[in-house]
Design an enzyme around this catalytic site. Structure first.
Site, mmCIF file in Angstrom:
data_model
loop_
_atom_site.group_PDB
_atom_site.id
_atom_site.type_symbol
_atom_site.label_atom_id
_atom_site.label_comp_id
_atom_site.label_asym_id
_atom_site.label_seq_id
_atom_site.Cartn_x
_atom_site.Cartn_y
_atom_site.Cartn_z
ATOM 1 C CB CYS A 1 37.416 -0.088 18.904
ATOM 2 S SG CYS A 1 36.450 -1.150 17.939
ATOM 3 C CB CYS B 1 38.523 -2.567 15.994
ATOM 4 S SG CYS B 1 37.084 -1.397 15.777
ATOM 5 C CG ASP B 2 41.787 -2.327 17.911
ATOM 6 O OD1 ASP B 2 42.103 -2.379 16.509
ATOM 7 O OD2 ASP B 2 42.057 -1.440 18.401
#
Lengths: 299, 82
Positions: free
Chosen positions: A130, A133-134
């Site tokens: 992701c 997200c990261d």
């Protein structure tokens, strides 16, 4: 026995549940999570009515809409097996068994894995599926993005302002993503593109500290601390065996969202519908719910 | 409304992460106060999160020293005594 079970609560499953609730059907929704791939999308600028909304925000709006109808929602539950015996559809989850007259499979897709040494060991220890997200956790680091399609290029673009160096490892001869993204990437001095190359191994200590790639029989070690895997998606359709699927494992439906098994409908990214888009999945979910409603009136 | 827990809750997150949003919605629903640390804005916070959790995925919760990785409802409930 219920009239309908909806499997999945992404755009297709949620829209199906709204339609089923408005038809006052006796149904329940079984899902591992809410929002599906939509909740993992970045910016959404093509869902009519919203000129700009983020994926998580749109998913939240979907969820609110669904919950307005006090439906029976089985969250954090995963379907393990589904089969039709005579006129009954039997569903086995990791928690319970259910019987239903009709079902809408809207279980979507999930990220494809690399299937190489070190992948499981270093998941979330530098390796992520992701980017949205990261990516911010890799500020000033050297990273590799694996893939060559739109999601891989999108990950590179997100990392441009964050990372120190980006290696793009693409197993095809040329990049497949949109040209406008390719141009931006090719202009950047921090991106190095490896076409026709494969990632072979991931290594590190507690965290990732490098990968081995192979390009035309030549192996090379790249010192990266982050790996973003963006090699596409696979359908969550393993739990149903005796149904027509295409080569990719997508459930084959006709324009009424019917599968080859009467009473079993499917909608959204898990099917062979052309184009995987939030708005298309939502529309497919609506069609499937109306199809199930009409089917029940007929039988 | 009365607070459900007086424990100090920290959440390390990034703006577009859906599981971070889910954790926050969960805490709101249970009327739990928390401090949010956006690791995309601050490299030091990102390093701190990686150090305390031993991994690089968001969200991470720190409930008075108890570290919870991801959106793990059962662990969050247990840590908060819900």
């Amino acid at each position: 026995m219920v009239d309908l079970v909806i499997i999945g609560a992404g755009p297709a499953g949620i829209t199906a549940s709204v339609y089923a609730a408005r038809k006052k059907m006796d149904f329940l929704v079984i899902t591992r999570d809410i929002g599906g791939q939509a909740a993992l999308s970045g910016d959404v600028e093509n869902y009519t009515g919203y000129q700009f909304i983020t994926g998580p925000e749109l998913a939240e709006k979907f969820e609110e809409h669904m919950r307005k109808y006090k439906i029976k929602l089985k969250e954090d539950e995963e379907v393990i097996n589904l089969e039709k015996i005579n006129d009954e559809i039997l569903i086995k989850t990791n928690q319970e068994d259910y019987k239903t007259k009709t079902v809408i499979i809207a279980s979507g897709k999930r990220s494809k894995e690399l299937g190489i040494s070190g992948e499981k060991e270093f998941k979330n220890k530098g390796l992520t599926y992701c980017a949205t997200c990261d990516a911010p956790l890799f500020a000033g680091k050297e990273v590799a993005v694996i893939g060559g399609g739109n999601s891989a290029l999108d990950a590179v673009l997100q990392l441009l302002k964050i990372a120190k160096k980006i290696y793009l490892i693409n197993n095809r001869l040329t990049l497949a993503g949109d040209l406008i993204m390719q141009e931006k990437i090719k202009q950047s001095e921090i991106v190095k593109i490896f076409n026709d190359a494969q990632i072979k191994e991931i290594f590190g200590d507690k965290m990732v500290n490098g990968i081995k790639i192979k390009k035309q029989n030549k192996e090379e070690i790249l010192p990266v601390q982050g790996i973003f895997v963006e090699i596409g998606l696979i359908p969550n359709s393993e739990f149903i065996k005796y149904i027509n699927k295409n080569k990719q494992g997508e459930i084959i439906v006709n324009c009424y969202n019917e599968t080859n098994l009467p009473g079993i409908f499917a909608a959204g990214d898990v099917t062979n519908v052309p184009e995987k888009q939030i708005i298309i999945a939502a529309g497919e979910g609506a069609k499937a719910a109306l199809g199930a409603f009409k089917y029940l009136a007929r039988v | 409304m009365e607070k459900n827990s007086n424990k100090k809750v920290k959440i390390y997150s990034t703006p577009l992460c859906s599981y971070c949003m889910k954790v926050k919605l969960f805490l709101h629903k249970h009327n739990i106060d928390y401090d949010e640390y956006d690791v995309s804005k601050n490299i030091e916070l990102a390093e701190e999160m990686i150090k305390i959790s031993g991994q690089t995925g968001v969200p991470v919760l720190d409930i008075e020293g108890k570290i919870i990785i991801g959106y793990n409802k059962d662990e969050i409930k247990m840590a908060l005594g819900l």
